[in-house]
Design an enzyme around this catalytic site. Structure first.
Site, PDB file in Angstrom:
ATOM      1  N   ASN A 258       0.849  -1.203   0.000  1.00  0.00           N
ATOM      2  CA  ASN A 258       0.000   0.000   0.000  1.00  0.00           C
ATOM      3  C   ASN A 258       0.887   1.258   0.000  1.00  0.00           C
ATOM      4  OD1 ASN A 258       1.020  -0.327   2.631  1.00  0.00           O
ATOM      5  ND2 ASN A 258      -0.577   1.019   3.361  1.00  0.00           N
ATOM      6  N   CYS A 260       2.096   3.586   2.097  1.00  0.00           N
ATOM      7  CA  CYS A 260       3.228   3.863   3.020  1.00  0.00           C
ATOM      8  C   CYS A 260       4.088   2.643   3.301  1.00  0.00           C
ATOM      9  CB  CYS A 260       2.691   4.488   4.291  1.00  0.00           C
ATOM     10  SG  CYS A 260       1.770   5.995   3.940  1.00  0.00           S
ATOM     11  N   GLU A 262       3.466  -0.363   4.606  1.00  0.00           N
ATOM     12  CA  GLU A 262       3.290  -1.278   5.742  1.00  0.00           C
ATOM     13  C   GLU A 262       2.444  -2.507   5.433  1.00  0.00           C
ATOM     14  OE1 GLU A 262       2.067   1.732   5.489  1.00  0.00           O
ATOM     15  OE2 GLU A 262       0.078   1.930   6.360  1.00  0.00           O
TER      16      GLU A 262
HETATM   17  N1  UDP Z   1      -3.714   6.836   3.528  1.00  0.00           N
HETATM   18  C1  UDP Z   1      -4.328   7.415   2.422  1.00  0.00           C
HETATM   19  N2  UDP Z   1      -4.389   8.785   2.314  1.00  0.00           N
HETATM   20  C2  UDP Z   1      -3.852   9.602   3.258  1.00  0.00           C
HETATM   21  C3  UDP Z   1      -3.227   9.024   4.384  1.00  0.00           C
HETATM   22  C4  UDP Z   1      -3.181   7.631   4.490  1.00  0.00           C
HETATM   23  O1  UDP Z   1      -4.810   6.723   1.535  1.00  0.00           O
HETATM   24  O2  UDP Z   1      -3.932  10.855   3.116  1.00  0.00           O
HETATM   25  C5  UDP Z   1      -3.653   5.344   3.662  1.00  0.00           C
HETATM   26  C6  UDP Z   1      -2.359   4.744   3.159  1.00  0.00           C
HETATM   27  O3  UDP Z   1      -2.595   3.448   2.644  1.00  0.00           O
HETATM   28  C7  UDP Z   1      -1.531   4.659   4.421  1.00  0.00           C
HETATM   29  C8  UDP Z   1      -2.590   4.222   5.406  1.00  0.00           C
HETATM   30  O4  UDP Z   1      -3.729   4.987   5.027  1.00  0.00           O
HETATM   31  O5  UDP Z   1      -0.502   3.747   4.271  1.00  0.00           O
HETATM   32  C9  UDP Z   1      -2.265   4.450   6.841  1.00  0.00           C
HETATM   33  O6  UDP Z   1      -1.830   5.789   7.039  1.00  0.00           O
HETATM   34  P1  UDP Z   1      -1.898   6.468   8.477  1.00  0.00           P
HETATM   35  O7  UDP Z   1      -1.524   5.462   9.505  1.00  0.00           O
HETATM   36  O8  UDP Z   1      -1.107   7.739   8.433  1.00  0.00           O
HETATM   37  O9  UDP Z   1      -3.452   6.812   8.584  1.00  0.00           O
HETATM   38  P2  UDP Z   1      -4.376   7.375   9.777  1.00  0.00           P
HETATM   39  O10 UDP Z   1      -5.284   6.250  10.150  1.00  0.00           O
HETATM   40  O11 UDP Z   1      -3.520   7.864  10.899  1.00  0.00           O
HETATM   41  O12 UDP Z   1      -5.138   8.488   9.139  1.00  0.00           O
END
Ligand code: UDP
Length: 532
Positions: A258, A260, A262
């Site tokens: 995906n 980032c 992970e």
């Molecule tokens: N993601 C996305 N757009 C964004 C931020 C995150 O699609 O603007 C997706 C992406 O797959 C990323 C995952 O959400 O790897 C997790 O990101 P993060 O943990 O920062 O998300 P949070 O749940 O804190 O918003």
């Protein structure tokens, strides 16, 4: 009795701007506690009886309200929205076949997934290289990099339900003829901005780099390192490490993650994530493993339930997800935990604690998945594992949910002890938020000796590149999916430092590596106090 959620004032601002449901005049129609109730009830709706639904809704609400656990943003935003909305997973991977139909199909999927709130990853290596023959027209192919521009544009056009913009991962394998063009595709500021890019490398490539420092492989890796040193892109994905960790090799090779990094997933697979706030688990000056175990079990059940109540944007995604039921439980607040325990980030004690914490989460999550398998069934494809989920653990960046939980992000050290954050709201206006780390502030008040303050309260640039990588490696050992981590480098670091980090990451068994040298891009999300 429903407890009030422990959100900070700035967390409430973020919730109001981007998470709470609104009426047609854009006024919030729910309070933060109602949002959590909505999420808890919707997710517990996957349970078999009303009694079980009440019981688990209470448990889910409790861990979220105490900020011990939060699911990824789409689950908070979209839980309870009626079908076809109500998409709850953050991570998706889309396959791209080498034909015009294949590309259009991938583009269609990407747009629908972004609209639903998810991020998408692609491995473009199947696409023929630029200039290769196109049989049907006798023309020449434009190559993966030029098609990436199309996916980038589509991302810009589709807002994720008005809440945030979709993110992408673009991967090209090291042996693709267009690899050099790919490495440099983001050289110019402002190009392909909605993509993180990574080069997919294999063990034999890294072995050749190490055995022949003057060979063409070493030169190519140096070119990658040089580009990453200058712009932060590309990252590297270690495909063999990913496939060694694949729990369902019978379903084929994994080739993409995906955005980032992970979640390594198959095409059409999705994964929902959730993170435990370990900064909240200090009891009488020691880490509370009992609480960690309990929260891990509840969170595992929560994330498994999310799979069943999720409305997937496409039927083929729903189908792929049910085969493997991948979930990603991880941590946030790692740096804040170390501050409280007065343990320096780059110390043996920290590596040991990381190992103990992540091992506990993985064990508890796996045990819970086995128990859930007995209670609710195991997909046929996972019979050999004897549990309900192919993967359970994962370390997400927690970009926004760590702000909601008021803790440090993921497993990253703090970027700065005091900082201002520029946040863009949905209406486009910017707000500047000033923050001093509260554990630092508290320690200053307590008057700790100067050497302790200096050794414990380290920031990402005080930590050496190798310590960053080692920490990633330790967490990776107990992580079924992968670890999102940025190796933050000082502005003065050299290209050789980047190369050393690559080799160490590969040796440590990391599934990928991303470096970011301070000041190497024209805009940064975070600014240190002295940069104001
Ligand atoms: N993601 C996305 N757009 C964004 C931020 C995150 O699609 O603007 C997706 C992406 O797959 C990323 C995952 O959400 O790897 C997790 O990101 P993060 O943990 O920062 O998300 P949070 O749940 O804190 O918003």
């Amino acid at each position: 009795m429903i407890i009030k959620p422990a959100f900070s004032p700035s967390a409430k601002d973020i919730l109001r701007d981007r998470y709470l449901w609104r009426d047609e005049n854009r006024n919030p129609i729910e309070k933060p506690e109602q949002m959590l109730e909505r999420v808890a009830k919707h997710v517990a709706g996957a349970e078999s009886s009303l009694a079980m639904q009440y019981k688990w809704a209470d448990e889910f609400y409790d861990v979220m309200a105490k900020l011990l656990f939060l699911p990824n943003s789409p689950t908070l935003m979209n839980s309870g929205r009626p079908a076809p909305h109500g998409q709850l997973a953050a991570c998706f991977v889309i396959g791209v076949e080498d034909s015009m139909e294949g590309i259009c199909e991938a583009l269609r999927k990407q747009m629908l997934i972004h609209k639903s709130g998810g991020g998408t990853g692609f491995n473009f290596s199947k696409l023929r290289s630029e200039g290769a023959k196109v049989n049907s027209t006798n023309g020449r192919a434009s190559g993966p990099v030029s098609f990436m521009g199309l996916f980038d544009k589509a991302t810009e056009t589709v807002q994720q339900g008005g809440m945030r913009r979709g993110a992408n991962m673009g991967i090209l394998n090291i042996d693709h003829p267009d690899i050099r063009k790919f490495i440099h595709c983001k050289d110019k500021d402002g190009t392909i901005t909605n993509f993180n890019i990574s080069v997919g490398v294999f063990d034999d490539f890294m072995e050749k780099v190490n055995s022949d420092p003057r060979g063409e492989e070493a030169a190519l890796l140096a070119e990658i390192a040089d580009s990453a040193w200058r712009t932060g892109d590309p990252g590297i994905i270690f495909l063999d490490a990913i496939n060694r960790g694949n729990t369902t090799p019978n379903l084929g090779e994994l080739t993409s993650t995906n955005p980032c990094g992970e979640s390594p997933l198959y095409p059409n697979e999705a994964c929902n994530l959730g993170s435990i706030n370990i900064a909240k688990m200090v009891k009488e000056g020691a880490f509370d493993y009992e609480l960690l175990g309990e929260v891990s079990a509840v969170a595992t059940r929560f994330l498994d339930d999310v799979i069943d109540v999720n409305h997937y944007p496409l039927p083929e995604i729903a189908e792929a997800v049910k085969l493997t039921r991948k979930i990603g439980l991880g941590v946030m607040g790692w740096a804040d935990l170390l501050f409280q325990l007065r343990i320096p980030y780059d110390s043996k004690e920290a590596y040991e604690l990381a190992e103990n914490i992540m091992r506990t989460i993985q064990q508890r999550a796996h045990e819970t998945s086995v128990a859930l398998g007995k209670e609710k069934g195991i997909p046929e494809t996972l019979a050999h594992l004897g549990r309900r989920n192919a993967t359970l653990t994962c370390i997400a960046p927690t970009g926004t949910i760590a702000l909601l939980a008021n803790c440090s992000s993921g497993i990253e050290p703090l970027f700065a002890l005091e900082h201002t954050r520029v946040r863009t709201q949905t209406d486009g206006t910017k707000v500047i938020m000033k923050q001093v780390n509260r554990y630092y502030e508290q320690a200053q008040k307590e008057g700790l000796p100067e050497e302790v303050m200096k050794r414990v309260f380290v920031t990402s640039h005080d930590v050496s590149p190798s310590a960053h990588v080692r920490m990633q490696g330790v967490f990776q050992r107990y992580t079924d999916l992968a670890v999102s981590k940025t190796v933050n480098l000082r502005h003065e670091c050299s290209v050789q430092d980047v190369l050393d980090a690559y080799t160490l990451a590969w040796r440590e068994g990391c599934k990928g590596i991303t470096v970011y040298r301070d000041g190497s891009k024209s805009s940064q999300v975070l600014y240190r106090k002295e940069d104001e």
